[in-house]
Scaffold this motif. Sequence first.
Motif, PDB file in Angstrom:
ATOM      1  N   CYS A 240      -8.733  33.744  45.852  1.00  0.00           N
ATOM      2  CA  CYS A 240      -8.094  33.419  44.592  1.00  0.00           C
ATOM      3  C   CYS A 240      -6.419  34.133  44.922  1.00  0.00           C
ATOM      4  O   CYS A 240      -6.445  34.847  45.277  1.00  0.00           O
ATOM      5  CB  CYS A 240      -8.625  33.790  43.182  1.00  0.00           C
TER       6      CYS A 240
ATOM      7  N   TYR B 150      -5.771  36.427  42.252  1.00  0.00           N
ATOM      8  CA  TYR B 150      -6.584  36.828  42.042  1.00  0.00           C
ATOM      9  C   TYR B 150      -6.642  38.073  40.672  1.00  0.00           C
ATOM     10  O   TYR B 150      -7.375  38.073  39.394  1.00  0.00           O
ATOM     11  CB  TYR B 150      -7.723  37.845  42.534  1.00  0.00           C
TER      12      TYR B 150
ATOM     13  N   ARG C 153      -6.190  36.017  37.192  1.00  0.00           N
ATOM     14  CA  ARG C 153      -6.942  34.596  37.434  1.00  0.00           C
ATOM     15  C   ARG C 153      -7.557  34.683  36.051  1.00  0.00           C
ATOM     16  O   ARG C 153      -7.570  35.659  34.712  1.00  0.00           O
ATOM     17  CB  ARG C 153      -8.482  35.413  37.677  1.00  0.00           C
TER      18      ARG C 153
END
Length: 206
Positions: free
Chosen positions: A93, A96, A99
């Motif tokens: 990701c 992250y 997120r």
Amino acid sequence: MKTSQGFPAGNFSTWLKQIRNTQKNNTGMDVPCGECTACCTSSFFIHIKPKEKKTINRIPKELLFPAPGLPKGNVLMGYDKNGHCPMFVNSACSIYDDRPLTCRNYDCRIFPATSINESEKEISQISQQAEKWMFDYSNENDLSNQLAIKSAAIFIKENAKLFPSGFLPLNSTQLAIFVLKIYPVFSEGKSLSDTEKIVNEIVDAV
């Protein structure tokens, strides 16, 4: 760490308390995913709320569109031609720390916990991962909680037509979360013979 029997999912009642708290307060789940990235590569539409400013600022505007049926400011992020989240870059990701809450709160352990199977073809990777989780049932409370949850899932499946139209979630992820929310209705020693009464209790509990 993977064992010969699967992946340790933790103590059942401890996990149950955490997932219910996450559902209520959006606190996020600490899922021991290891190398699994199934939820990032399974053709999910990700809901992002207006208050998630940092997340929205990290995502290119052209990747976001209004979430149907929700108030203005709620948006969805789709997926690429491979079914991957567009923020999933180099097998990780890329945002992250910022997120979406949807991602922070997601935990595929909901499927073995409720015995609800994720059957949609496009997310079969999640089904495969979910089957590997192994909960620890170290005391009677763990077992009674598990029994109540499975009883709730079975009851809803067998009596779905008795609930008001549109009341029950349509997809398996939302249904599993729903079961974890209402399972106390099926506490140990409760009679399940009065179906209509139980349906009403579930409706009142939501």
